[in-house]
Design an enzyme around this catalytic site. Structure first.
Site, PDB file in Angstrom:
ATOM      1  N   GLU A  18       5.842   9.516   1.490  1.00 42.25           N
ATOM      2  CA  GLU A  18       4.399   9.671   2.358  1.00 42.25           C
ATOM      3  C   GLU A  18       4.526  11.082   2.873  1.00 42.25           C
ATOM      4  O   GLU A  18       5.548  11.470   3.409  1.00 42.25           O
ATOM      5  CB  GLU A  18       4.660   8.665   3.618  1.00 42.25           C
ATOM      6  CG  GLU A  18       3.257   8.510   4.307  1.00 42.25           C
ATOM      7  CD  GLU A  18       3.335   7.562   5.762  1.00 42.25           C
ATOM      8  OE1 GLU A  18       4.303   6.978   5.518  1.00 42.25           O
ATOM      9  OE2 GLU A  18       2.556   7.846   6.350  1.00 42.25           O
ATOM     10  N   ARG A  74      18.971   1.146   2.320  1.00 41.01           N
ATOM     11  CA  ARG A  74      18.854   2.506   2.687  1.00 41.01           C
ATOM     12  C   ARG A  74      20.190   3.196   3.056  1.00 41.01           C
ATOM     13  O   ARG A  74      21.174   2.449   3.387  1.00 41.01           O
ATOM     14  CB  ARG A  74      18.052   2.732   4.050  1.00 41.01           C
ATOM     15  CG  ARG A  74      16.723   2.260   4.116  1.00 41.01           C
ATOM     16  CD  ARG A  74      16.208   2.289   5.585  1.00 41.01           C
ATOM     17  NE  ARG A  74      15.678   3.634   5.988  1.00 41.01           N
ATOM     18  CZ  ARG A  74      14.260   3.903   5.542  1.00 41.01           C
ATOM     19  NH1 ARG A  74      13.616   3.110   5.101  1.00 41.01           N
ATOM     20  NH2 ARG A  74      14.030   5.263   6.140  1.00 41.01           N
ATOM     21  N   LYS A 121      12.370  10.068   9.525  1.00 39.84           N
ATOM     22  CA  LYS A 121      11.376  11.393   9.801  1.00 39.84           C
ATOM     23  C   LYS A 121      10.747  11.604  11.227  1.00 39.84           C
ATOM     24  O   LYS A 121      10.644  12.756  11.772  1.00 39.84           O
ATOM     25  CB  LYS A 121      10.179  11.320   8.684  1.00 39.84           C
ATOM     26  CG  LYS A 121      10.282  11.813   7.329  1.00 39.84           C
ATOM     27  CD  LYS A 121       9.427  11.480   6.449  1.00 39.84           C
ATOM     28  CE  LYS A 121       8.810  10.210   6.123  1.00 39.84           C
ATOM     29  NZ  LYS A 121       7.965  10.059   5.109  1.00 39.84           N
TER      30      LYS A 121
HETATM   31  P1  ATP Z   1      11.340   7.642   7.118  1.00 44.76           P
HETATM   32  O1  ATP Z   1      11.976   6.211   7.878  1.00 44.76           O
HETATM   33  O2  ATP Z   1      12.661   8.595   7.232  1.00 44.76           O
HETATM   34  O3  ATP Z   1      10.093   8.019   7.857  1.00 44.76           O
HETATM   35  P2  ATP Z   1      10.219   6.438   5.144  1.00 44.76           P
HETATM   36  O4  ATP Z   1      10.770   5.313   4.339  1.00 44.76           O
HETATM   37  O5  ATP Z   1       9.016   5.962   5.775  1.00 44.76           O
HETATM   38  O6  ATP Z   1      11.551   7.328   5.846  1.00 44.76           O
HETATM   39  P3  ATP Z   1       8.999   7.547   2.804  1.00 44.76           P
HETATM   40  O7  ATP Z   1       8.297   8.826   2.626  1.00 44.76           O
HETATM   41  O8  ATP Z   1       7.754   6.451   2.846  1.00 44.76           O
HETATM   42  O9  ATP Z   1       9.846   7.603   4.135  1.00 44.76           O
HETATM   43  O10 ATP Z   1       9.869   7.398   1.764  1.00 44.76           O
HETATM   44  C1  ATP Z   1       9.714   7.641   0.284  1.00 44.76           C
HETATM   45  C2  ATP Z   1      11.066   6.802  -0.434  1.00 44.76           C
HETATM   46  O11 ATP Z   1      12.166   6.974   0.150  1.00 44.76           O
HETATM   47  C3  ATP Z   1      10.773   5.334  -0.213  1.00 44.76           C
HETATM   48  O12 ATP Z   1      10.922   4.337  -1.530  1.00 44.76           O
HETATM   49  C4  ATP Z   1      11.829   4.940   0.812  1.00 44.76           C
HETATM   50  O13 ATP Z   1      12.346   3.548   0.644  1.00 44.76           O
HETATM   51  C5  ATP Z   1      12.973   5.927   0.328  1.00 44.76           C
HETATM   52  N1  ATP Z   1      13.976   6.325   1.494  1.00 44.76           N
HETATM   53  C6  ATP Z   1      13.464   6.815   2.774  1.00 44.76           C
HETATM   54  N2  ATP Z   1      14.322   6.894   3.752  1.00 44.76           N
HETATM   55  C7  ATP Z   1      15.731   6.522   2.871  1.00 44.76           C
HETATM   56  C8  ATP Z   1      16.992   6.007   3.011  1.00 44.76           C
HETATM   57  N3  ATP Z   1      17.470   6.442   4.132  1.00 44.76           N
HETATM   58  N4  ATP Z   1      17.679   5.660   1.960  1.00 44.76           N
HETATM   59  C9  ATP Z   1      17.019   5.321   0.903  1.00 44.76           C
HETATM   60  N5  ATP Z   1      15.836   5.474   0.598  1.00 44.76           N
HETATM   61  C10 ATP Z   1      15.243   6.019   1.455  1.00 44.76           C
HETATM   62 MG    MG Z   2       7.275   5.045   5.155  1.00 42.94          MG
END
Ligand code: ATP
Ligand code: MG
Length: 563
Positions: free
Chosen positions: A39, A264, A274
């Protein structure tokens, strides 16, 4: 950690095992399609690197494809700045996506048409309850939800209302489109989930064309399916959403993408969210998104981490369904190992004490040719000046050394790396009795670091010639947080920023051998016996700035064990 490491060492992870099985059962390998769906509402961090390595790695290993798709359905927090940064970070990590980058927003028309199709099929309805009412009627884990009074609206009325939602006739929150599934489903996600909501906001790509935006659960599966994604890999918190993912694709009879969840990445002593990273940047706890203390990809990059070391880290931690905490020192181990292989080794003194070599002719300078990396001849060599006045590390001298101390002390002989043996003959003190200078003698026969009589010296010290020393700023980084879990033990009213380590950055001055002044921004070097350093972008022609990437040894793990 041990959990994942075990699974990894037993061979492939569960996702790759699953794919192997599917291939055995006839799945054409080249049809394997994955995607990385960030995102664009922040910068990527090391947790994303895990997802990137997994998705792009699988495509690469099996000869399939991996798309980069921006999941841009939440216009309020998203921007093009983030899109560009994410692309740069993915490329820097060493991956390239198949074709052009994609955007969920490119599918807004299709998503809208499919929503009308769901309405026509009697599988979606417009709900005029307020958000609070919808929430209250959702039920709990133990109690079923209540049907909305608008649930049985006829298809024509739903279509009309949905079109008017799209046309902008209603304010935010007045209506939502919901799937018509089952308000008593044991899976709360399946209780008539919201598919579309009204938001009168500007979108960074579609401008003001839309005032209704699709929800993640609705748009993600259709985007996957549209791109013929075979393996939609996401993190564990979407476990309950899989049922809805399948429901949407089956109800609309679309290409059957499949979702698989994995754990994760969590690393102790840091944060991987983020939202919290944005807070650290906005509240200026750090200097920016690329602050070398942050676990962002750009922070790690500026710190001096290599893409190889991050990929190696992701490989070592493996992929499993078990949530776990990885030790920060694992990341450091990976970068240390890579830098040990690739970086030249030069000499710099951080906390100097002066040596005068009494029997070395005044004004004389000898240039020693030294290998840049004794374990890798191909890196070449550099010239290092030796003179009567030298600097060594203050810690490498002790007035009254314990027996295990093999460095310099009164009467002791040591080797100066690649140069001569010296013996400490006397010390000079200031008015307070502090040692300010060491008077030494050198052995001219020990040139190059050995003597004809083969006598042993136990210590080898790094050094620089004082008149030739080039000064540089050195930024010594430590953990950003002083606790393994920044959320732990907070007082009421405090948040995780209360756990920031006040000593996470110390500025020091290095006295370097002249060759070190010749390295460009981003170069990584070893300061012998000290650690790995990377030339920072704040360097100027007059004064270099070096970031400490990591020390030579894992001092953190030892300290933690003591605690
Ligand atoms: P955050 O919680 O940091 O905002 P998010 O999951 O909302 O992270 P996205 O931009 O939606 O962030 O993530 C893109 C991809 O990265 C998704 O498939 C998500 O599952 C993966 N991802 C994000 N954080 C992790 C993590 N700590 N470990 C493994 N995969 C991750
Ligand atoms: Mg997300």
């Amino acid at each position: 950690m041990s959990n994942e490491a075990e699974i990894k060492s037993a061979g492939k992870d569960f996702i790759r095992n699953k794919i192997d099985n599917e291939i055995k059962n006839g799945l054409p390998q080249e049809s394997i399609q994955t995607r990385f769906p960030p995102e664009p509402n922040g910068y990527l961090h090391i947790g994303h690197a895990k997802a990137i390595c997994l998705n792009f790695g699988i495509a690469r290993e099996y000869g399939g494809k991996c798309n980069l798709r921006f999941d841009d359905t939440n216009p309020v927090k998203e921007s093009t700045e983030y899109v560009n940064a994410i692309e740069e970070d993915v490329r820097w990590l060493g991956f390239s996506w198949s074709g052009e980058e994609r955007y969920t927003s490119s599918y807004f028309d299709r998503l809208y048409e499919l929503a009308e199709e769901l309405i026509q099929k009697g599988k979606a309805y417009v709900d005029s309850q307020s958000a609070d009412e919808i929430h209250a009627n959702r039920g709990t884990l133990t109690e079923p939800g209540k049907n909305s009074p608008y649930r049985e609206r006829p298809v024509e009325e739903n279509l009309d209302l949905f079109r008017r939602m799209k046309a902008g006739e209603f304010p935010d929150g007045a209506q939502v489109l919901r799937a018509k599934i089952d308000m008593s489903s044991p899976n709360v996600v399946m209780r008539d989930p919201v598919l579309y909501r009204i938001r009168h906001v500007h979108h960074h790509r579609t401008g003001d064309k839309w005032c209704i935006y699709p929800m993640y659960d609705y748009s993600h599966c259709i985007s996957d399916s549209t791109e013929k994604v075979t393996h939609s890999l996401c993190s564990l918190e979407f476990d309950n959403n899989r049922e809805l993912y399948d429901w949407v694709l089956q109800t609309l009879d679309l290409f059957p993408s499949h979702q698989t969840e994995f754990a994760r990445l969590n690393i102790n002593g840091t944060i991987l969210s983020k939202r919290k990273l944005i807070q650290l940047v906005e509240q200026k706890h750090v200097s920016g998104w690329d602050d070398p203390r942050l676990p962002t990809i750009r922070g790690l990059r500026r710190r001096g981490y290599t893409p190889d070391s991050i990929r190696e880290f992701c490989d070592r931690i493996g992929v499993s369904r078990a949530n776990s905490m990885v030790d920060y020192s694992m990341l450091e181990f990976c970068v240390r190992e890579h830098l040990n292989r690739i970086s030249p080794r030069l000499m710099a003194v951080l906390n100097p004490i002066k040596i005068t070599v009494e029997n070395y002719p005044e004004g004389q300078v000898e240039w020693f040719e030294m290998p840049l990396n004794p374990e890798d001849e191909s890196q070449g060599s550099r010239q290092v000046p030796f003179s009567r006045e030298l600097l060594i590390e203050r810690d490498d001298f002790m007035l009254e050394p314990p027996s295990k101390f093999h460095r310099l002390a009164p009467g002791r002989e040591v080797r100066l790396r690649y140069a001569y043996y010296i013996t400490c003959k006397d010390v000079v003190r200031d008015a307070d009795g502090n040692v300010t200078e060491l008077i030494c003698e050198y052995d001219p026969l020990s040139k190059g670091g050995g003597t004809p009589d083969g006598r042993k010296v136990k210590g080898t010290l790094h050094w620089v010639s004082a008149p030739h020393a080039v000064k540089a700023e050195v930024r010594l980084y430590d953990r950003l947080f002083s606790k393994d879990d920044p959320e732990e033990g907070l007082e009421p009213g405090q948040d995780f920023t209360a756990s920031l380590n006040p000593d996470s950055l110390t500025i020091a001055e290095a006295h370097m051998e002249p060759a070190l002044a010749g390295f460009d921004v981003d170069s990584r070097v070893q300061f012998e016996r000290i650690g790995y350093f990377c030339v920072d972008k704040d360097s100027t022609a007059e004064r270099k700035v070096f970031n400490r990437v990591v020390g030579l040894k894992d001092t953190w793990a030892k300290l933690a064990a003591k605690k």
